[in-house]
Design a protein around this motif. Sequence first.
Motif, short mmCIF file in Angstrom:
data_model
loop_
_atom_site.label_atom_id
_atom_site.label_comp_id
_atom_site.label_asym_id
_atom_site.label_seq_id
_atom_site.Cartn_x
_atom_site.Cartn_y
_atom_site.Cartn_z
N LEU A 59 0.93 -1.07 -0.09
CA LEU A 59 0.03 -0.06 0.22
C LEU A 59 0.76 1.42 0.16
N GLU A 60 0.54 2.31 -1.30
CA GLU A 60 0.92 3.68 -0.72
C GLU A 60 0.94 4.52 -0.85
N THR A 61 -0.63 4.46 0.93
CA THR A 61 -0.92 4.94 1.56
C THR A 61 -1.13 4.77 3.23
N PHE A 62 -1.18 5.98 3.97
CA PHE A 62 -1.99 5.23 5.03
C PHE A 62 -3.25 5.35 5.41
N GLY A 63 -3.47 4.38 6.54
CA GLY A 63 -4.69 3.63 6.64
C GLY A 63 -5.65 4.78 6.67
N THR A 64 -6.64 5.17 6.21
CA THR A 64 -8.05 6.47 6.78
C THR A 64 -8.68 6.07 7.89
N ALA A 65 -9.21 7.05 8.55
CA ALA A 65 -10.14 7.06 10.07
C ALA A 65 -11.51 6.56 8.68
N VAL A 66 -12.51 5.72 9.24
CA VAL A 66 -14.41 6.01 8.79
C VAL A 66 -15.40 7.04 9.94
N GLY A 67 -15.53 7.36 9.21
CA GLY A 67 -16.14 8.62 9.60
C GLY A 67 -18.34 8.13 10.21
N ASN A 90 -16.41 12.93 8.02
CA ASN A 90 -15.28 12.15 7.64
C ASN A 90 -14.52 13.39 8.92
N ASN A 91 -15.54 14.23 9.72
CA ASN A 91 -14.76 15.48 10.52
C ASN A 91 -15.13 15.10 11.35
N ALA A 92 -14.10 15.27 12.93
CA ALA A 92 -14.73 14.92 13.77
C ALA A 92 -16.28 16.43 14.40
N LYS A 149 -21.31 6.65 18.86
CA LYS A 149 -20.43 5.66 19.28
C LYS A 149 -19.23 5.82 18.11
N ARG A 150 -19.66 6.19 16.43
CA ARG A 150 -18.78 6.37 15.60
C ARG A 150 -18.26 7.05 15.76
N LEU A 151 -18.49 8.08 16.10
CA LEU A 151 -17.82 10.05 16.46
C LEU A 151 -16.89 9.48 17.44
N HIS A 152 -16.31 8.59 18.90
CA HIS A 152 -15.06 8.18 19.72
C HIS A 152 -13.99 6.67 18.96
N GLN A 153 -14.92 6.29 17.76
CA GLN A 153 -14.49 4.95 17.25
C GLN A 153 -13.67 5.97 16.12
N TYR A 154 -14.24 7.08 15.65
CA TYR A 154 -13.38 7.86 14.44
C TYR A 154 -12.25 8.63 14.72
N ILE A 155 -12.35 9.17 16.09
CA ILE A 155 -11.11 9.81 17.22
C ILE A 155 -10.20 8.76 17.64
N GLN A 156 -10.64 7.67 18.14
CA GLN A 156 -9.45 6.79 18.39
C GLN A 156 -8.49 6.73 16.76
N GLU A 157 -9.03 6.23 16.24
CA GLU A 157 -8.45 6.10 14.79
C GLU A 157 -7.70 6.51 14.86
N SER A 158 -8.57 8.21 14.57
CA SER A 158 -7.66 9.40 14.14
C SER A 158 -6.69 9.00 14.64
N LYS A 159 -6.39 9.59 16.16
CA LYS A 159 -5.03 9.22 17.07
C LYS A 159 -3.93 8.31 16.01
N LYS A 160 -4.85 7.05 15.92
CA LYS A 160 -3.54 5.70 15.64
C LYS A 160 -3.42 6.20 14.45
N ILE A 161 -3.50 6.51 13.30
CA ILE A 161 -3.55 7.16 12.42
C ILE A 161 -1.75 8.67 12.59
#
Length: 436
Positions: A59-67, A90-92, A149-161
Motif C-alpha cells: 500500500l502506498e497510502t496510510f490508513g484512513t479513519a471512517v467517519g 469524516n470530520n469529528a 459511538k462512531r464519533l468516539h471510534q473515529y477520534i480513536q482511529e484518527s489518533k492512531k493514524i
Amino acid sequence: MTTIEQLYTTLDQRRRPEDVAEMIVDLLKDGLTKSEHSVLEKAAQGSLKRSVYGYTSMLETFGTAVGAEKQITKAIEIFKIRENEKSDYNNADNIELFLNQISPLIRKSVGQNDFKSDRLNKTERKEAGLDISKRNYNKKWRLLKRIEKRLHQYIQESKKIKFQKIAKHGLSHTISPQDFNADLNTACFIAYFNARSGLRSTFTNQSQERPFDEICEMLFNRCKETLDRTQWQAVSHIYITEEVLKHLTDEQKGNLLGKWTYILQEIAEFLGKLWAENDIKRKTMAVQRGNDSTTWNNTAGAWNKARDSWMNIIYALGMEYILEDLSFGKVMRLMAADVIAWHLSTGGKLDPNTEVWNTVPLPWEVFQGKEFCNKKMIVEACRKVGLDPEKSGWIAPRTHQVSQFTPTPELVHGVTVSNPFLASVLRKNKYFSGKI
C-alpha cells in the motif's frame, strides 16, 4: 497535476523512495551536476515507471479513519431533516455538531446512552411534547447512540493514524503547500527523506536501515548551498538537527518546542491507556496473545520521534539543564517471540535498551508528573548495562549517520518477496500471519 504538486501529495503517503527520486530527476534535470545525477539515479532507476512490472503489492497510502457519513445519512432520512449545505462527516467537529443539533429533537442528552435509564418513558415523552410512538422514538434514540459511538471510534482511529505518521516522518504531513513550493531544493529534500522515513520494517535480527542515505545527503547539501532560499522551518518539520535548527530564530525554535511538547502530552495520554488495556510483558517486551502490537509499536515510535525532536530543540536552545530535574526515557516496541529467539540463537542478548526501560519509571508517567525521573537516574541505568547514555540517545540528541542507498524490498509482513505479484498472492491467501 504538475510534478511539484504530485511531489507534495507524497508527504501524506508511503511512496517508494525510487518513485519519489524519479519525480525529483524530472524536476531538477536542468540543475543537477553529473555526480548529483549519478547519485540520484541509484534510486530513480528502480522506479515503477522504469520497472518491467510497474507495480508494487505494498500500500502506498496510510490508513484512513471512517467517519459517520453512513449513519448520519440515515438519520437525516429518519428525522426528515433538510440540510442547507452538504457537510463533511469524516470530520469529528461536524459529527459532534450534528449530534448537538439533532439530539434535542427527541430530548436526548449527548453522552447519556444507557438504554434502560437514559430513555424517556411514555409519560416523559408526552410531557416533552414528543408525539411519536415508542418504536419510532427507540429507533431514533438507538441511531443517535450509534452515531456517538462512531464519533468516539473515529477520534480513536484518527489518533492512531496521526501517531503512525509522526512515528515515520515527524510533522512533514503538516507542511503547507506554500512552504513546500517556496524552494525547489527544499521540496526535493523533504519529499525524498519523507519517503525514506516511511519505509516498512523488515523481519530481521539486526538493526533496521537508517532513513538518511547518500541521496538525502546530496539533496541536503544542495539546501545548504542555497541557504537564503532554503525553507529551514519546513525542513525542521521532518529533519531536526543542530545544522537545521541553527537557521531558525529563537521564536521559531520556541514554537516548535511547544508543538512537540503538546504532541508528547497527547501521546503520553494514549500510551497510558494502551498500557492499561494490554497485558504487556515489560521485562522482555515480547508480544503475547491479546496484545495490540501494531497500535503499541506505532504509538511507541511516535513517542520516540517526538522525544528525539524535543531533545534536539532543548539542546539547540541551551536548555538541557531541564534534564537535571525532568528526564523521561524511550518507549520500547513489542517484539515477536520468534525474532527474539532468532536473535538469542545467533549469540545475541536482551537489548540493553530494554534493560534500561525496565529500570527507569514509565516515561509517560514521568511526563504526566505521576513518577519522578531525572538525567542522573537514566545515566546510571545506562551505565549498568554498558550503554553510552549520550550516543544511545537516552539523554542527548542521537548521533547522525549516513547510510548507503539500498533498493526498497517487496515485503509481506516484513518478509522480502522477490516478485510483487507473488507478494499479492501470498498476502491474499494468508501465507503470512498478521493483519492483511
